[in-house]
Scaffold this motif. Structure first.
Motif, PDB file in Angstrom:
ATOM      1  N   VAL A 218      68.632  -1.897   0.420  1.00  0.00           N
ATOM      2  CA  VAL A 218      68.993  -3.309   0.205  1.00  0.00           C
ATOM      3  C   VAL A 218      70.506  -3.481   0.213  1.00  0.00           C
ATOM      4  O   VAL A 218      71.062  -4.327   0.918  1.00  0.00           O
ATOM      5  CB  VAL A 218      68.395  -3.828  -1.115  1.00  0.00           C
ATOM      6  N   GLN A 219      71.212  -2.652  -0.575  1.00  0.00           N
ATOM      7  CA  GLN A 219      72.672  -2.762  -0.649  1.00  0.00           C
ATOM      8  C   GLN A 219      73.371  -2.113   0.542  1.00  0.00           C
ATOM      9  O   GLN A 219      74.568  -2.313   0.740  1.00  0.00           O
ATOM     10  CB  GLN A 219      73.183  -2.119  -1.943  1.00  0.00           C
ATOM     11  N   ALA A 220      72.631  -1.329   1.322  1.00  0.00           N
ATOM     12  CA  ALA A 220      73.207  -0.599   2.463  1.00  0.00           C
ATOM     13  C   ALA A 220      74.363   0.284   2.007  1.00  0.00           C
ATOM     14  O   ALA A 220      75.430   0.334   2.629  1.00  0.00           O
ATOM     15  CB  ALA A 220      73.655  -1.558   3.561  1.00  0.00           C
ATOM     16  N   LEU A 221      74.134   0.996   0.907  1.00  0.00           N
ATOM     17  CA  LEU A 221      75.094   1.962   0.393  1.00  0.00           C
ATOM     18  C   LEU A 221      74.472   3.351   0.414  1.00  0.00           C
ATOM     19  O   LEU A 221      73.242   3.480   0.416  1.00  0.00           O
ATOM     20  CB  LEU A 221      75.511   1.606  -1.043  1.00  0.00           C
ATOM     21  N   TYR A 222      75.325   4.361   0.401  1.00  0.00           N
ATOM     22  CA  TYR A 222      74.851   5.727   0.492  1.00  0.00           C
ATOM     23  C   TYR A 222      75.454   6.557  -0.643  1.00  0.00           C
ATOM     24  O   TYR A 222      76.603   6.369  -1.033  1.00  0.00           O
ATOM     25  CB  TYR A 222      75.216   6.324   1.861  1.00  0.00           C
ATOM     26  N   LEU A 223      74.662   7.482  -1.164  1.00  0.00           N
ATOM     27  CA  LEU A 223      75.060   8.266  -2.321  1.00  0.00           C
ATOM     28  C   LEU A 223      75.296   9.729  -1.946  1.00  0.00           C
ATOM     29  O   LEU A 223      74.930  10.163  -0.863  1.00  0.00           O
ATOM     30  CB  LEU A 223      73.984   8.191  -3.408  1.00  0.00           C
TER      31      LEU A 223
END
Length: 270
Positions: free
Chosen positions: A185-190
């Motif tokens: 959803v946020q289009a972030l990567y960890l």
């Protein structure tokens, strides 16, 4: 650092509140993760222990993630201790995709699109010297017959030839893109610990290995990556065939080193 000392340390870094709680999350292979809650605010806390053998400069990783956060690719890093053993970042509330629970095509599409987005990012990051990583792993493991060292020499020659021939393939890479590291959803990567400038196709194969894909899912990810890029199919497949043994070898070396270091930590002190 003991649990309550860790809690006290983290609170000093981000601020106190009326309600403070540190919850243990599922541990990674090496690191221990926590959720720090201070009133209505949450933070991810990572505690690194017994992993100095890893070829990771956490100060550089912190600086890279700060840059990636500004590019809206990663959560914001907040703090790294002087000893580089405690790390705090912005908490990300998300539901990761799963090959078991979600549509497999959706999962494959999400990974392929994520890889394309990461590889196209205009980020200034240090080069990932793969042979140097191999040498660090060798020093951290047992190799009495020198078989791993011999294989390292062989693959180092192949890797250097690849670098010289396909320099344009080297871009920002995550190198550990498991589905759980993708926030759709946020289009972030960890989990950017192994990130750096490296080969995009090595990154695709590392993603396949991280997710333990069977062959048909691996083929689907490669096919989808090709569809989203401007690369010719046969060129990609040829490079995949060249790189695949080195990706597997890297994982094997890392595993051997991790196992050896784990056994050393378990031995009672004399």
């Amino acid at each position: 650092m003991q649990f309550y000392h860790l809690l006290d340390y983290c609170v000093k870094q981000v601020g106190s509140g009326a309600q403070v709680k540190l919850e243990t999350l599922q541990a990674g292979t090496i690191n221990q993760n926590y959720c720090l809650s201070i009133d209505d605010h949450k933070y991810l806390v990572k505690q690194f222990s017994g992993n100095r053998w890893l070829p990771i400069d956490r100060n550089k990783t912190f600086d890279l993630q700060l840059q990636l956060a500004q590019l809206q690719l990663a959560p914001f890093p907040i703090h790294l201790s002087d000893k580089q053993d405690v790390y705090i970042e912005q908490w990300l509330e998300y539901k990761p995709l799963s090959m078991e629970d979600d549509d497999k095509d959706i999962c494959i599409d999400a990974l392929a699109a994520s890889l394309i987005r990461i590889h196209g990012a205009n980020a200034q990051c240090p080069a990932l010297d793969l042979p140097a990583h191999w040498q660090r792993y060798l020093k951290a493991m047992s190799d009495p017959d020198k078989k791993w060292r011999k294989k390292t020499q062989e693959y180092t020659t192949l890797w250097r030839k690849y670098e010289a021939r396909y320099g344009d393939d080297f871009v920002l890479c995550h190198n550990d893109l498991h589905l759980s590291h993708v926030s759709p959803v946020q289009a972030l990567y960890l989990d950017w610990e192994y990130a750096g400038t490296s080969c995009r196709f090595f990154d695709v194969l590392a993603c396949i290995l991280a997710n333990q894909f069977e062959q048909h899912n691996a083929d689907a990810l490669i096919r989808r990556y090709i569809e989203l890029s401007d690369f010719h199919r046969e060129e990609v497949l040829q490079r995949i065939r060249t790189l695949q043994p080195m990706v597997i070898f890297t994982h094997q070396l890392w595993w051997q080193a991790n196992q050896h270091q784990s056994l050393k930590r378990q031995k009672p002190a004399k």
